[in-house]
Design a protein around this motif. Sequence first.
Motif, PDB file in Angstrom:
ATOM      1  N   MET A   1       0.853  -1.191   0.000  1.00 36.59           N
ATOM      2  CA  MET A   1       0.000   0.000   0.000  1.00 36.59           C
ATOM      3  C   MET A   1       0.889   1.240   0.000  1.00 36.59           C
ATOM      4  SD  MET A   1      -2.936  -1.215   2.711  1.00 36.59           S
ATOM      5  CE  MET A   1      -1.859  -1.057   4.107  1.00 36.59           C
ATOM      6  N   ASP A   2       0.817   2.008  -1.057  1.00 36.26           N
ATOM      7  CA  ASP A   2       1.608   3.233  -1.201  1.00 36.26           C
ATOM      8  C   ASP A   2       0.680   4.445  -1.270  1.00 36.26           C
ATOM      9  OD1 ASP A   2       3.609   1.318  -3.449  1.00 36.26           O
ATOM     10  OD2 ASP A   2       4.082   1.799  -1.357  1.00 36.26           O
ATOM     11  N   SER A   3       1.263   5.597  -1.081  1.00 40.14           N
ATOM     12  CA  SER A   3       0.498   6.856  -1.150  1.00 40.14           C
ATOM     13  C   SER A   3      -0.773   6.770  -0.312  1.00 40.14           C
ATOM     14  CB  SER A   3       0.145   7.192  -2.604  1.00 40.14           C
ATOM     15  OG  SER A   3       1.315   7.287  -3.384  1.00 40.14           O
ATOM     16  N   LEU A   4      -0.623   6.311   0.901  1.00 38.77           N
ATOM     17  CA  LEU A   4      -1.788   6.091   1.761  1.00 38.77           C
ATOM     18  C   LEU A   4      -2.489   7.391   2.104  1.00 38.77           C
ATOM     19  CD1 LEU A   4      -0.284   3.280   3.949  1.00 38.77           C
ATOM     20  CD2 LEU A   4      -2.470   3.127   2.728  1.00 38.77           C
ATOM     21  N   LYS A   5      -3.801   7.288   2.228  1.00 38.20           N
ATOM     22  CA  LYS A   5      -4.654   8.429   2.547  1.00 38.20           C
ATOM     23  C   LYS A   5      -5.409   8.137   3.850  1.00 38.20           C
ATOM     24  CE  LYS A   5      -5.580   9.050  -2.409  1.00 38.20           C
ATOM     25  NZ  LYS A   5      -6.651   9.114  -3.430  1.00 38.20           N
ATOM     26  N   PRO A   6      -5.840   9.171   4.544  1.00 38.99           N
ATOM     27  CA  PRO A   6      -6.620   8.926   5.765  1.00 38.99           C
ATOM     28  C   PRO A   6      -7.840   8.039   5.519  1.00 38.99           C
ATOM     29  CG  PRO A   6      -5.909  11.199   5.703  1.00 38.99           C
ATOM     30  CD  PRO A   6      -5.511  10.594   4.377  1.00 38.99           C
ATOM     31  N   GLU A   7      -8.430   8.143   4.351  1.00 41.98           N
ATOM     32  CA  GLU A   7      -9.610   7.319   4.053  1.00 41.98           C
ATOM     33  C   GLU A   7      -9.272   5.846   3.840  1.00 41.98           C
ATOM     34  OE1 GLU A   7      -8.678  10.168   2.540  1.00 41.98           O
ATOM     35  OE2 GLU A   7      -9.136  10.112   0.381  1.00 41.98           O
ATOM     36  N   ASP A   8      -8.000   5.508   3.834  1.00 41.24           N
ATOM     37  CA  ASP A   8      -7.594   4.100   3.777  1.00 41.24           C
ATOM     38  C   ASP A   8      -7.609   3.457   5.162  1.00 41.24           C
ATOM     39  OD1 ASP A   8      -5.135   5.020   1.342  1.00 41.24           O
ATOM     40  OD2 ASP A   8      -7.056   4.022   0.972  1.00 41.24           O
ATOM     41  N   THR A   9      -7.847   4.246   6.187  1.00 43.55           N
ATOM     42  CA  THR A   9      -7.916   3.703   7.544  1.00 43.55           C
ATOM     43  C   THR A   9      -9.019   2.656   7.636  1.00 43.55           C
ATOM     44  OG1 THR A   9      -7.034   5.707   8.571  1.00 43.55           O
ATOM     45  CG2 THR A   9      -8.390   4.273   9.947  1.00 43.55           C
ATOM     46  N   ALA A  10      -8.646   1.451   8.066  1.00 44.87           N
ATOM     47  CA  ALA A  10      -9.595   0.336   8.106  1.00 44.87           C
ATOM     48  C   ALA A  10      -8.906  -0.882   8.697  1.00 44.87           C
ATOM     49  CB  ALA A  10     -10.101   0.013   6.701  1.00 44.87           C
ATOM     50  N   VAL A  11      -9.707  -1.879   9.015  1.00 42.18           N
ATOM     51  CA  VAL A  11      -9.176  -3.207   9.281  1.00 42.18           C
ATOM     52  C   VAL A  11      -9.121  -3.935   7.945  1.00 42.18           C
ATOM     53  CG1 VAL A  11      -9.501  -5.395  10.474  1.00 42.18           C
ATOM     54  CG2 VAL A  11     -10.114  -3.245  11.613  1.00 42.18           C
ATOM     55  N   TYR A  12      -7.957  -4.485   7.643  1.00 41.76           N
ATOM     56  CA  TYR A  12      -7.748  -5.177   6.368  1.00 41.76           C
ATOM     57  C   TYR A  12      -7.769  -6.689   6.599  1.00 41.76           C
ATOM     58  CZ  TYR A  12      -6.745  -0.832   4.011  1.00 41.76           C
ATOM     59  OH  TYR A  12      -6.854   0.420   3.457  1.00 41.76           O
ATOM     60  N   TYR A  13      -8.553  -7.355   5.773  1.00 47.47           N
ATOM     61  CA  TYR A  13      -8.722  -8.800   5.880  1.00 47.47           C
ATOM     62  C   TYR A  13      -8.257  -9.485   4.596  1.00 47.47           C
ATOM     63  CZ  TYR A  13     -12.078  -7.532   9.564  1.00 47.47           C
ATOM     64  OH  TYR A  13     -12.687  -7.006  10.677  1.00 47.47           O
ATOM     65  N   CYS A  14      -7.562 -10.592   4.743  1.00 53.11           N
ATOM     66  CA  CYS A  14      -7.323 -11.415   3.564  1.00 53.11           C
ATOM     67  C   CYS A  14      -8.308 -12.577   3.594  1.00 53.11           C
ATOM     68  CB  CYS A  14      -5.882 -11.904   3.468  1.00 53.11           C
ATOM     69  SG  CYS A  14      -5.400 -13.131   4.681  1.00 53.11           S
ATOM     70  N   ALA A  15      -8.614 -13.069   2.422  1.00 55.23           N
ATOM     71  CA  ALA A  15      -9.588 -14.141   2.281  1.00 55.23           C
ATOM     72  C   ALA A  15      -9.185 -15.053   1.138  1.00 55.23           C
ATOM     73  CB  ALA A  15     -10.980 -13.556   2.026  1.00 55.23           C
ATOM     74  N   ILE A  16      -9.623 -16.290   1.209  1.00 59.57           N
ATOM     75  CA  ILE A  16      -9.276 -17.279   0.202  1.00 59.57           C
ATOM     76  C   ILE A  16     -10.527 -18.042  -0.212  1.00 59.57           C
ATOM     77  CG2 ILE A  16      -8.717 -19.065   1.902  1.00 59.57           C
ATOM     78  CD1 ILE A  16      -6.387 -19.904   0.066  1.00 59.57           C
ATOM     79  N   ARG A  17     -10.583 -18.385  -1.478  1.00 58.17           N
ATOM     80  CA  ARG A  17     -11.690 -19.174  -2.006  1.00 58.17           C
ATOM     81  C   ARG A  17     -11.179 -20.579  -2.271  1.00 58.17           C
ATOM     82  NH1 ARG A  17     -16.488 -18.458  -5.249  1.00 58.17           N
ATOM     83  NH2 ARG A  17     -16.685 -20.091  -6.830  1.00 58.17           N
ATOM     84  N   THR A  18     -11.689 -21.552  -1.516  1.00 57.78           N
ATOM     85  CA  THR A  18     -11.214 -22.933  -1.650  1.00 57.78           C
ATOM     86  C   THR A  18     -12.228 -23.844  -2.324  1.00 57.78           C
ATOM     87  OG1 THR A  18     -12.007 -23.470   0.570  1.00 57.78           O
ATOM     88  CG2 THR A  18      -9.707 -22.749   0.365  1.00 57.78           C
ATOM     89  N   ARG A  19     -13.441 -23.347  -2.572  1.00 52.42           N
ATOM     90  CA  ARG A  19     -14.448 -24.234  -3.184  1.00 52.42           C
ATOM     91  C   ARG A  19     -14.115 -24.518  -4.641  1.00 52.42           C
ATOM     92  NH1 ARG A  19     -19.103 -19.635  -2.981  1.00 52.42           N
ATOM     93  NH2 ARG A  19     -17.875 -19.095  -1.147  1.00 52.42           N
ATOM     94  N   THR A  20     -13.281 -23.703  -5.247  1.00 50.81           N
ATOM     95  CA  THR A  20     -12.779 -23.968  -6.588  1.00 50.81           C
ATOM     96  C   THR A  20     -11.259 -23.801  -6.564  1.00 50.81           C
ATOM     97  OG1 THR A  20     -13.080 -21.654  -7.243  1.00 50.81           O
ATOM     98  CG2 THR A  20     -14.869 -23.189  -7.747  1.00 50.81           C
ATOM     99  N   PHE A  21     -10.585 -24.492  -7.455  1.00 48.06           N
ATOM    100  CA  PHE A  21      -9.135 -24.369  -7.483  1.00 48.06           C
ATOM    101  C   PHE A  21      -8.646 -24.455  -8.920  1.00 48.06           C
ATOM    102  CE2 PHE A  21      -8.596 -28.919  -8.010  1.00 48.06           C
ATOM    103  CZ  PHE A  21      -9.664 -29.451  -7.315  1.00 48.06           C
TER     104      PHE A  21
END
Length: 129
Positions: free
Chosen positions: A83-103
């Motif tokens: 994440m570059d050039s961050l802005k105040p509106e980027d303030t958040a909790v960031y989650y990663c997620a994975i899709r395993t029902r297809t591969f």
Amino acid sequence: QVQLVESGGGLVQAGGSLRLSCAASGRALGRYAMAWFRQAPGKEREFAAAISWGGGSTLYSDSVKGRFTISRDNARNTAYLQMDSLKPEDTAVYYCAIRTRTFYSGTRYYTDSSDMDYWGKGTLVTVSS
């Protein structure tokens, strides 16, 4: 079962950079599409960036396009969000997620929360003005 653990969040000034990591365990993530979502205070969770299983295709929300870069290292079972050039509106909790029902789903990526099967607990990013 897949466990995802995000790290790399913190406090940064506007214009600064952070690199988030998402480490997977319980299953090799190399066959699956992944994505990053975020949830700002008082708002619903939203899509930020997605990547296909092989890393050849990516997609970004309009709000982060040109500033964020999603990548993955399947050998290390880890995904990243630069994440570059961050802005105040980027303030958040960031989650990663994975899709395993297809591969091995070609160049497909997924952008809806309902598309994903496992989630990390998130890492907080705070951008000060």
